[in-house]
Enzyme design. Structure first.
Site, mmCIF file in Angstrom:
data_model
loop_
_atom_site.group_PDB
_atom_site.id
_atom_site.type_symbol
_atom_site.label_atom_id
_atom_site.label_comp_id
_atom_site.label_asym_id
_atom_site.label_seq_id
_atom_site.Cartn_x
_atom_site.Cartn_y
_atom_site.Cartn_z
ATOM 1 N N ASP A 109 0.752 -1.096 0.133
ATOM 2 C CA ASP A 109 0.168 0.072 0.081
ATOM 3 C C ASP A 109 0.998 1.259 -0.045
ATOM 4 O O ASP A 109 1.978 1.114 0.534
ATOM 5 C CB ASP A 109 -0.803 0.104 1.303
ATOM 6 C CG ASP A 109 -1.843 1.160 1.201
ATOM 7 O OD1 ASP A 109 -2.511 1.335 0.209
ATOM 8 O OD2 ASP A 109 -1.807 2.200 1.910
ATOM 9 N N GLU A 166 0.653 5.625 0.560
ATOM 10 C CA GLU A 166 0.275 6.969 0.727
ATOM 11 C C GLU A 166 0.696 7.981 0.026
ATOM 12 O O GLU A 166 2.298 8.024 0.039
ATOM 13 C CB GLU A 166 0.326 7.192 2.056
ATOM 14 C CG GLU A 166 -0.523 6.207 3.025
ATOM 15 C CD GLU A 166 -1.984 5.775 2.854
ATOM 16 O OE1 GLU A 166 -2.649 6.780 2.239
ATOM 17 O OE2 GLU A 166 -2.198 4.698 3.205
ATOM 18 N N HIS A 205 -4.677 10.306 5.174
ATOM 19 C CA HIS A 205 -3.790 9.606 5.872
ATOM 20 C C HIS A 205 -2.901 10.133 7.057
ATOM 21 O O HIS A 205 -2.345 9.469 7.940
ATOM 22 C CB HIS A 205 -2.506 9.124 4.931
ATOM 23 C CG HIS A 205 -2.043 10.215 4.025
ATOM 24 N ND1 HIS A 205 -1.318 11.392 4.598
ATOM 25 C CD2 HIS A 205 -2.032 10.302 2.746
ATOM 26 C CE1 HIS A 205 -0.819 11.923 3.710
ATOM 27 N NE2 HIS A 205 -1.248 11.659 2.632
ATOM 28 N N HIS A 226 -6.030 3.842 6.459
ATOM 29 C CA HIS A 226 -5.522 4.879 5.857
ATOM 30 C C HIS A 226 -3.808 5.152 6.135
ATOM 31 O O HIS A 226 -3.212 6.011 5.536
ATOM 32 C CB HIS A 226 -6.214 6.102 5.796
ATOM 33 C CG HIS A 226 -7.593 6.062 4.998
ATOM 34 N ND1 HIS A 226 -7.510 5.299 3.709
ATOM 35 C CD2 HIS A 226 -8.570 6.165 5.461
ATOM 36 C CE1 HIS A 226 -8.652 5.509 3.414
ATOM 37 N NE2 HIS A 226 -9.589 5.751 4.563
ATOM 38 N N ASP A 243 -2.929 -0.638 6.476
ATOM 39 C CA ASP A 243 -3.931 -1.193 5.375
ATOM 40 C C ASP A 243 -3.029 -2.511 4.836
ATOM 41 O O ASP A 243 -3.948 -3.356 4.277
ATOM 42 C CB ASP A 243 -3.878 -0.071 4.437
ATOM 43 C CG ASP A 243 -4.907 0.930 4.918
ATOM 44 O OD1 ASP A 243 -5.603 0.790 5.971
ATOM 45 O OD2 ASP A 243 -5.171 1.869 4.149
#
Length: 305
Positions: free
Chosen positions: A12, A14, A60, A151, A156
């Site tokens: 994942d 951000e 986030h 987030h 995540d």
């Protein structure tokens, strides 16, 4: 015979924003799965050396101060690329994370990623098409995985890493069934058309019943309670059409413009892909892109079309 080792990288990211051509990663997290078991993990904050959009920070919570002393993209990417290797990448709405990683790889190494891409969101939609939501939170809820600190990249990633093997098992079972039906695909298409016609007929029947109910209430009928407890009532609500040009300034002033006006993204895509715009206007619209998603659908073309 020894069991074949299947390695997948669940990850994942951000980011500073949603447009992968202009924004950058601020956090990366990945987990190495071997035959569905977590064997290793890696995470890092990344200094994007550019502004983090407030809309992204609101999601986030990663601020400029948090990444000030973090590795830059050029410093972080070698370790990231080493961790993911050439293994399949698993992510929820994978095209988003893959696009950011691919752009970062191009900037730092001059090479595109060629890892196979596995989208757990598409798999989730295939296995549970009837669910109202197919986001990561809905996935972890479905498989009773505790998703904390949603987030943030590692939270995540861990949530997906724990849910993905269960999802994959069901998806492969469904896929195996689908493969076995390929020899019958012509018959199944005929069956599909019959079901589609039945659905259309049933929708018409429902509309006929609703028309009777409407007439019943308009002639003074009282609410009806079914044997199982549902209540049939009648509501009337007025709605209006508006001249957007006359109310645009008011909507913007009260901060309601974005909510009141839904952009026709399909029309915009066709406009950019067509020949009606000059290159300058086309680039302005492209620069406004802030999200990328994939849809995969079958289509039935009517006879004679």
């Amino acid at each position: 015979m020894a069991r074949k080792k299947i390695v997948e990288i669940v990850l994942d990211t951000e980011t500073t924003g949603l447009d992968y051509t202009k924004e950058k990663m601020v956090e990366f997290a990945a987990v190495r799965l071997e035959n569905g078991k977590i064997k290793d993990e890696y995470q890092t904050l990344i200094n994007p050396e550019q502004h983090i959009r407030k809309s992204s920070m609101a999601i986030h919570g990663i601020t400029q101060e948090m990444v000030a002393d973090a590795p830059t993209e050029a410093e972080a990417m070698p370790k990231i690329l080493e961790f993911i290797g050439d293994y399949p990448i698993v992510a929820h709405n994978c095209i988003f994370d893959y696009s950011f990683l691919n752009e970062a790889s191009l900037r730092t190494t001059g090479k595109e990623l060629d890892n196979p891409r596995i989208d757990s969101q598409q798999m989730f939609k295939e296995v549970y098409p009837d669910l109202p939501s197919h986001g990561l939170e809905a996935l972890t809820d479905k498989f009773k995985v505790d998703l904390k600190n949603h987030h943030r990249a590692m939270a995540d990633t861990m949530g997906l890493a724990l849910a993905y093997p269960k999802l994959k098992k069901l998806y492969l079972q469904k896929y195996d069934w689908e493969v076995k039906q390929l020899d019958n695909v012509e018959y199944l298409f005929e069956r599909f058309l019959r079901i589609q016609q039945t659905v259309t007929t049933l929708q018409s029947e429902l509309q006929d019943l609703k028309s009777v109910f409407k007439l019943y209430f308009e002639q003074g009928g009282e609410p009806i309670i079914s044997q199982s407890g549902e209540t049939l009532v009648y509501n009337s609500k007025q709605s209006f059409g508006y001249d957007l040009h006359q109310i645009k300034d008011v909507l913007e002033e009260v901060g309601a413009f974005d909510k009141a006006v839904k952009l026709n993204t399909g029309f915009i895509d066709r406009l950019v892909g067509g020949c009606r715009l000059d290159e300058e206007k086309r680039e302005i619209i492209k620069d406004a892109r802030h999200e990328i998603t994939e849809t995969r659908n079958i289509q039935v073309i009517k006879a004679g079309k």
